[in-house]
Design an enzyme around this catalytic site. Structure first.
Site, short mmCIF file in Angstrom:
data_model
loop_
_atom_site.label_atom_id
_atom_site.label_comp_id
_atom_site.label_asym_id
_atom_site.label_seq_id
_atom_site.Cartn_x
_atom_site.Cartn_y
_atom_site.Cartn_z
N CYS A 114 0.82 -1.23 0.00
CA CYS A 114 0.00 0.00 0.00
C CYS A 114 0.85 1.27 0.00
O CYS A 114 0.34 2.35 -0.29
CB CYS A 114 -0.96 0.00 1.18
SG CYS A 114 -2.13 -1.37 1.07
N HIS A 259 -3.48 7.05 1.82
CA HIS A 259 -3.82 5.74 1.26
C HIS A 259 -5.20 5.35 1.79
O HIS A 259 -5.48 5.52 2.98
CB HIS A 259 -2.77 4.72 1.67
CG HIS A 259 -3.23 3.31 1.48
ND1 HIS A 259 -3.68 2.85 0.26
CD2 HIS A 259 -3.37 2.28 2.35
CE1 HIS A 259 -4.07 1.60 0.40
NE2 HIS A 259 -3.89 1.22 1.65
N ASN A 289 -10.14 -0.51 -0.99
CA ASN A 289 -8.69 -0.30 -0.86
C ASN A 289 -8.02 -0.90 -2.10
O ASN A 289 -8.04 -2.11 -2.29
CB ASN A 289 -8.23 -0.99 0.42
CG ASN A 289 -6.73 -0.92 0.64
OD1 ASN A 289 -5.96 -0.64 -0.28
ND2 ASN A 289 -6.31 -1.19 1.87
N1 COA Z 1 -18.65 -9.41 7.97
C1 COA Z 1 -19.21 -9.73 9.16
N2 COA Z 1 -18.49 -10.10 10.23
C2 COA Z 1 -17.15 -10.12 10.09
C3 COA Z 1 -16.50 -9.79 8.88
C4 COA Z 1 -17.31 -9.43 7.79
N3 COA Z 1 -16.81 -9.09 6.60
N4 COA Z 1 -15.18 -9.90 9.05
C5 COA Z 1 -14.97 -10.28 10.32
N5 COA Z 1 -16.17 -10.42 10.96
C6 COA Z 1 -16.43 -10.81 12.34
C7 COA Z 1 -15.32 -11.63 12.94
O1 COA Z 1 -15.46 -12.99 12.60
C8 COA Z 1 -15.50 -11.38 14.40
O2 COA Z 1 -16.52 -12.21 14.87
P1 COA Z 1 -16.44 -12.85 16.37
O3 COA Z 1 -16.41 -11.69 17.29
O4 COA Z 1 -17.70 -13.67 16.44
O5 COA Z 1 -15.18 -13.65 16.39
C9 COA Z 1 -16.01 -9.96 14.47
O6 COA Z 1 -16.51 -9.65 13.15
C10 COA Z 1 -14.93 -8.96 14.83
O7 COA Z 1 -13.79 -9.25 14.04
P2 COA Z 1 -12.53 -8.35 14.09
O8 COA Z 1 -11.53 -8.85 13.09
O9 COA Z 1 -12.06 -8.16 15.52
O10 COA Z 1 -13.17 -6.98 13.57
P3 COA Z 1 -12.58 -5.56 13.61
O11 COA Z 1 -13.48 -4.69 14.37
O12 COA Z 1 -11.11 -5.53 13.96
O13 COA Z 1 -12.71 -5.14 12.09
C11 COA Z 1 -11.32 -4.89 10.17
C12 COA Z 1 -12.01 -5.86 11.10
C13 COA Z 1 -10.56 -5.69 9.14
C14 COA Z 1 -12.38 -4.04 9.49
C15 COA Z 1 -10.38 -3.99 11.02
O14 COA Z 1 -9.54 -4.77 11.81
C16 COA Z 1 -9.57 -3.08 10.18
O15 COA Z 1 -10.07 -2.19 9.53
N6 COA Z 1 -8.22 -3.26 10.23
C17 COA Z 1 -7.32 -2.50 9.41
C18 COA Z 1 -7.35 -3.09 8.05
C19 COA Z 1 -6.67 -2.27 7.02
O16 COA Z 1 -6.70 -1.07 7.05
N7 COA Z 1 -6.06 -2.97 6.09
C20 COA Z 1 -5.43 -2.39 4.99
C21 COA Z 1 -4.05 -2.03 5.35
S1 COA Z 1 -3.28 -1.21 4.10
#
Ligand code: COA
Length: 332
Positions: A114, A259, A289
């Site tokens: 990224c 980004h 993204n």
């Molecule tokens: N739809 C519904 N539920 C989802 C899901 C989706 N697409 N993806 C994950 N979940 C669920 C998980 O299974 C988890 O369930 P559980 O509590 O029963 O185990 C719950 O949602 C929470 O998961 P978690 O991974 O802790 O969610 P989060 O609040 O951290 O959000 C992201 C996930 C990926 C959105 C977040 O971590 C994020 O934005 N991270 C940065 C990612 C990023 O910027 N990446 C690019 C870098 S360049």
């Protein structure tokens, strides 16, 4: 002393719009969950047989060249960032060079995820400042949709990423008042496995075996929490580094082009810097993204919408897999 200036911006996104509701056909998720956690409403997926990584990059580059008022003949070097090349090797820069009929001109393929576009811009800037080249074509292009695991098992990454390409023409100028002021690059390989795609890894005994596919190494792995926590710190640090290096503070910035990782990350950085919503470009809602393509697409769109003008202080900032993080400060 030569300085470098962006003289043309262009972008291309596939026609194929995939909404959050479309994703619910393949995985357990919801429009509400995705919008709340990431800000994304829809993204573009390439159309097989129509779009390729290099064809999208070529379309973006042609637009950037037109807007700069030059042709591919005038370009001395291509610097091309992608983590999703058309071939394992050679890189997509070769394919775009062939398409643009730039035989014999050097091409450089880089990854850097990224942060790829800011790294590529920095390479072009150094070539120009050193006097080695006068005109560079800097590109970020990604086809990620074909590599995502679109089942429920892959939903934490599949919802985020989209396809597209952006390009910038960077040219030598003697006028430091309208130039790239500085670029700042960082990496920390201790976190390589927090966001990565393991396969096809050359160090594997049998890189293309069915067992490895079943193990999931061909899918993107992301520790979303770790990425989020590092991103909000490193975005702030690398923007501050750019401001300090040039004797500016946040209030001097006219436009931030981050980004497009996650709307919550952009909002956090915006609030830290005390910028208004108008001063930060966000198009993740429509494109998701797009990794190395996200900053040049966002810049090209912002330029089309007259979001910045000559003399404005524009800051680019990125964070991504590696981990990598980078910034560029530009006096437009
Ligand atoms: N739809 C519904 N539920 C989802 C899901 C989706 N697409 N993806 C994950 N979940 C669920 C998980 O299974 C988890 O369930 P559980 O509590 O029963 O185990 C719950 O949602 C929470 O998961 P978690 O991974 O802790 O969610 P989060 O609040 O951290 O959000 C992201 C996930 C990926 C959105 C977040 O971590 C994020 O934005 N991270 C940065 C990612 C990023 O910027 N990446 C690019 C870098 S360049």
């Amino acid at each position: 002393m030569a300085y470098s200036r962006i003289t043309g911006l262009g972008y291309y996104v596939p026609d194929n719009v995939v909404t959050n509701n479309d994703l619910t056909k393949w995985m357990e998720t919801s429009d509400e969950w995705i919008q709340e956690r990431t800000g994304i409403k829809e993204r573009r997926y390439f159309e097989f047989g129509k779009d390729t990584n290099y064809s999208m990059a070529t379309a973006a580059s042609r637009q950037a060249l037109d807007r700069a008022g030059i042709t591919a003949d005038d370009v001395d070097v291509i610097v091309y960032a992608t983590i999703t090349p058309d071939y394992f090797f050679p890189g997509s820069a070769f394919l775009m060079q062939r398409e643009l009929k730039m035989d014999g001109k050097p091409v450089i393929d880089i990854r850097e995820q990224c942060s790829g576009f800011v790294y590529a811009l920095s390479i072009a800037d150094q070539f120009i400042k050193s006097g080695m080249y006068k005109t560079a074509l800097v590109v970020g292009s990604e086809i990620q949709s074909s590599l995502l695991n679109k089942s429920t098992a892959g939903r934490n990454t599949a919802i985020i990423f989209g396809d597209g390409a952006g390009a910038a023409v960077v040219q030598a100028t003697s006028d430091p008042a309208h130039s790239i002021l500085s670029t700042h690059l960082h990496a920390d390989g201790r976190y390589a496995e927090e966001l990565y795609m393991k396969d096809p890894g050359s160090s594997r005994e049998r890189p293309f075996s069915k067992e490895l596919i079943d193990e999931g190494g061909f899918n993107v792995f992301m520790n979303g929490n770790a990425v989020f926590k590092h991103a909000i710190v490193k975005f702030g640090e690398v923007i501050q580094e750019a401001l300090t290096a040039n004797g500016y503070q946040s209030s001097d910035v006219n436009l931030l082009v981050p980004h497009q990782a996650n709307i919550r990350i952009s909002d956090y950085v915006r609030q830290q810097m005390g910028l208004s919503e108008d001063q930060v470009i966000n198009n993740i809602q429509r494109f998701g993204n797009t990794t190395a393509a996200s900053i040049p697409i966002a810049m090209a769109e912002a330029w089309e919408k007259n979001k910045f003008k000559e003399g404005d202080l524009v800051c680019l900032a990125a964070f991504g897999s590696g981990f990598t993080w980078a910034s560029a400060l530009i006096r437009w």
